[in-house]
Scaffold this motif. Sequence first.
Motif, mmCIF file in Angstrom:
data_model
loop_
_atom_site.group_PDB
_atom_site.id
_atom_site.type_symbol
_atom_site.label_atom_id
_atom_site.label_comp_id
_atom_site.label_asym_id
_atom_site.label_seq_id
_atom_site.Cartn_x
_atom_site.Cartn_y
_atom_site.Cartn_z
ATOM 1 N N TRP A 203 102.198 98.548 75.182
ATOM 2 C CA TRP A 203 100.685 98.760 75.036
ATOM 3 C C TRP A 203 100.037 98.005 73.942
ATOM 4 O O TRP A 203 100.693 97.781 72.925
ATOM 5 C CB TRP A 203 100.586 100.374 74.921
ATOM 6 C CG TRP A 203 101.229 100.982 76.260
ATOM 7 C CD1 TRP A 203 101.990 101.854 76.360
ATOM 8 C CD2 TRP A 203 100.278 101.220 77.289
ATOM 9 N NE1 TRP A 203 102.026 102.291 77.653
ATOM 10 C CE2 TRP A 203 100.916 101.901 78.262
ATOM 11 C CE3 TRP A 203 98.858 101.086 77.591
ATOM 12 C CZ2 TRP A 203 100.269 102.492 79.498
ATOM 13 C CZ3 TRP A 203 98.368 101.279 78.940
ATOM 14 C CH2 TRP A 203 99.133 102.262 79.682
ATOM 15 N N ASP A 204 98.749 97.621 74.029
ATOM 16 C CA ASP A 204 97.989 97.186 73.227
ATOM 17 C C ASP A 204 96.961 98.268 72.595
ATOM 18 O O ASP A 204 96.210 98.518 73.406
ATOM 19 C CB ASP A 204 97.174 96.063 73.776
ATOM 20 C CG ASP A 204 96.225 95.241 72.638
ATOM 21 O OD1 ASP A 204 96.559 95.295 71.383
ATOM 22 O OD2 ASP A 204 95.377 94.797 72.906
ATOM 23 N N MET A 205 97.378 98.834 71.510
ATOM 24 C CA MET A 205 96.525 99.893 70.962
ATOM 25 C C MET A 205 96.205 99.573 69.533
ATOM 26 O O MET A 205 96.608 98.543 68.782
ATOM 27 C CB MET A 205 97.209 101.197 70.876
ATOM 28 C CG MET A 205 97.878 101.489 72.377
ATOM 29 S SD MET A 205 99.063 102.725 72.479
ATOM 30 C CE MET A 205 100.639 102.200 71.590
ATOM 31 N N GLY A 206 95.535 100.406 68.782
ATOM 32 C CA GLY A 206 94.996 100.228 67.481
ATOM 33 C C GLY A 206 96.092 100.735 66.816
ATOM 34 O O GLY A 206 97.418 101.154 67.150
ATOM 35 N N ALA A 207 96.126 100.331 65.291
ATOM 36 C CA ALA A 207 97.146 100.523 64.291
ATOM 37 C C ALA A 207 97.738 101.897 64.244
ATOM 38 O O ALA A 207 98.791 102.159 64.222
ATOM 39 C CB ALA A 207 96.798 99.919 62.925
ATOM 40 N N LYS A 208 96.703 102.808 64.024
ATOM 41 C CA LYS A 208 97.017 104.147 63.640
ATOM 42 C C LYS A 208 97.937 104.738 65.038
ATOM 43 O O LYS A 208 99.138 105.349 64.940
ATOM 44 C CB LYS A 208 96.171 104.976 63.427
ATOM 45 C CG LYS A 208 96.251 106.614 62.792
ATOM 46 C CD LYS A 208 96.393 107.594 64.042
ATOM 47 C CE LYS A 208 96.312 108.878 63.514
ATOM 48 N NZ LYS A 208 96.706 109.963 64.400
ATOM 49 N N ILE A 209 97.591 104.460 66.222
ATOM 50 C CA ILE A 209 98.103 105.224 67.188
ATOM 51 C C ILE A 209 99.335 104.558 67.530
ATOM 52 O O ILE A 209 100.445 104.816 68.242
ATOM 53 C CB ILE A 209 97.300 105.223 68.544
ATOM 54 C CG1 ILE A 209 97.861 106.051 69.552
ATOM 55 C CG2 ILE A 209 96.875 103.698 69.057
ATOM 56 C CD1 ILE A 209 96.950 106.236 70.931
ATOM 57 N N THR A 210 99.494 103.228 67.139
ATOM 58 C CA THR A 210 100.770 102.456 67.361
ATOM 59 C C THR A 210 101.993 103.125 66.451
ATOM 60 O O THR A 210 103.116 103.022 66.775
ATOM 61 C CB THR A 210 100.486 100.957 67.260
ATOM 62 O OG1 THR A 210 99.535 100.282 68.102
ATOM 63 C CG2 THR A 210 101.716 100.031 67.598
ATOM 64 N N ILE A 211 101.678 103.330 65.391
ATOM 65 C CA ILE A 211 102.717 103.771 64.415
ATOM 66 C C ILE A 211 102.914 105.200 64.889
ATOM 67 O O ILE A 211 104.325 105.544 64.912
ATOM 68 C CB ILE A 211 101.955 104.002 62.939
ATOM 69 C CG1 ILE A 211 101.527 102.545 62.334
ATOM 70 C CG2 ILE A 211 102.955 104.776 62.080
ATOM 71 C CD1 ILE A 211 102.728 101.599 62.308
ATOM 72 N N ASP A 212 101.913 106.001 65.412
ATOM 73 C CA ASP A 212 102.170 107.246 65.995
ATOM 74 C C ASP A 212 103.105 107.216 67.217
ATOM 75 O O ASP A 212 104.028 108.077 67.321
ATOM 76 C CB ASP A 212 100.965 107.920 66.532
ATOM 77 C CG ASP A 212 100.320 108.655 65.374
ATOM 78 O OD1 ASP A 212 100.950 108.852 64.030
ATOM 79 O OD2 ASP A 212 99.261 109.059 65.502
ATOM 80 N N SER A 213 103.030 106.127 67.703
ATOM 81 C CA SER A 213 103.955 105.907 69.270
ATOM 82 C C SER A 213 105.115 105.462 68.629
ATOM 83 O O SER A 213 106.428 105.967 69.250
ATOM 84 C CB SER A 213 103.564 104.910 69.930
ATOM 85 O OG SER A 213 102.120 105.185 70.483
#
Length: 384
Positions: A203-213
């Motif tokens: 997935w291509d997401m923002g930085a915060k949600i990518t870390i949460d993932s």
Amino acid sequence: MKKQQICILGSTGSIGTQALDVISQHPDRYEAYCLTANNSVEKLAQQAHQFNPAAVVIANEAHYDELKNLLADRPDIKVYAGKQALNEVVEASPVDMVLASMVGFSGLEPTIHAIKAGKKICLANKETLVVAGELMLKLVSQYHVDLLPVDSEHSAIFQSLVGEDMNEVDKILLTCSGGPFRLFDEERLRTVTAADALRHPTWDMGAKITIDSASLMNKGFEVMEAKWLFGVPAERIQVLIHPQSVVHSGVQFMDGAVKAQLGVPDMRLPIQYAFSFPERLPLKGKRLDFFKTQKLEFFEPDVAKFPCLQLAYDAIHQGGNMPCVLNAANEVANAAFRKGQCSFLGMADIISKTMSQVSFDPNPDLDVYLSTDREARKVAASYL
């Protein structure tokens, strides 16, 4: 057909930019009435020049003059700044729907204002339901507004439930890619960096949600979101690690039948579905090719290796303001990890300690949520 006027809270982020692409594909149906950002002044101005909204809002007031100057050639676009402006713009009478795609706790109050103004809510800000799910659902019922999920997983569940009416759900199947560290052992997890975590496999997401993932906290948030959206208790929401990200989530019914939504990883589909429901509109992009699709795998999550998921379940079971504590501590820990101030595994330690220290309130209202958020951030920051 009257064009639907859309206010995008967080237009410069990953969801916001993809929503604007959806709007550009259907200029006969949708129009961007207002665009907002927190700090991305140049990108917001660029979007304003392209989409010609009636208004733009920059939440950080320090950037107001710069935004005003960048849009000096467009006097028809009203420029506002500050958090109060966000709360007011969603109430504007021409607005038909609000895409809540701001990151984190900051999306709570503008979304509440949009609900009270009777706007259709397309919800991409999962923290709103994580922090104050019970309050939000009461408001949605009280003001008779539509709340449509934009998260790919919750959109998939919603799509699987369409037409099922009151058929009883046995369990929700919530899929998860597993993130970039799925196959890492604990020793390797001790040394991973934010740059490693930001390389999400599907997935291509923002930085915060990518870390949460990467930490699986995002999946814990989604369990909470699913609980409130679909009225299914957490113990009947099963997380499935699914590395291929083809099955976006599904539902198992009481007769054993399973319905799921499949597709390529493209957030524009759930965004557009939230905009157009119950219609399905054409959407440019890749299509799922079953002849080229690799085998589909499903694994049980390892909560010992990824304790953030277990912390989320703990917060759900405790209830009250504990999910708010979890969210605030996670926002602090997530930002600290991105800045190199704590380790990947250290995020869970900070969150756990904060949850054990912040005042518990079993029956919070909005004021309690706001004070809990402030207290939890302060406590979490003390562990850095």
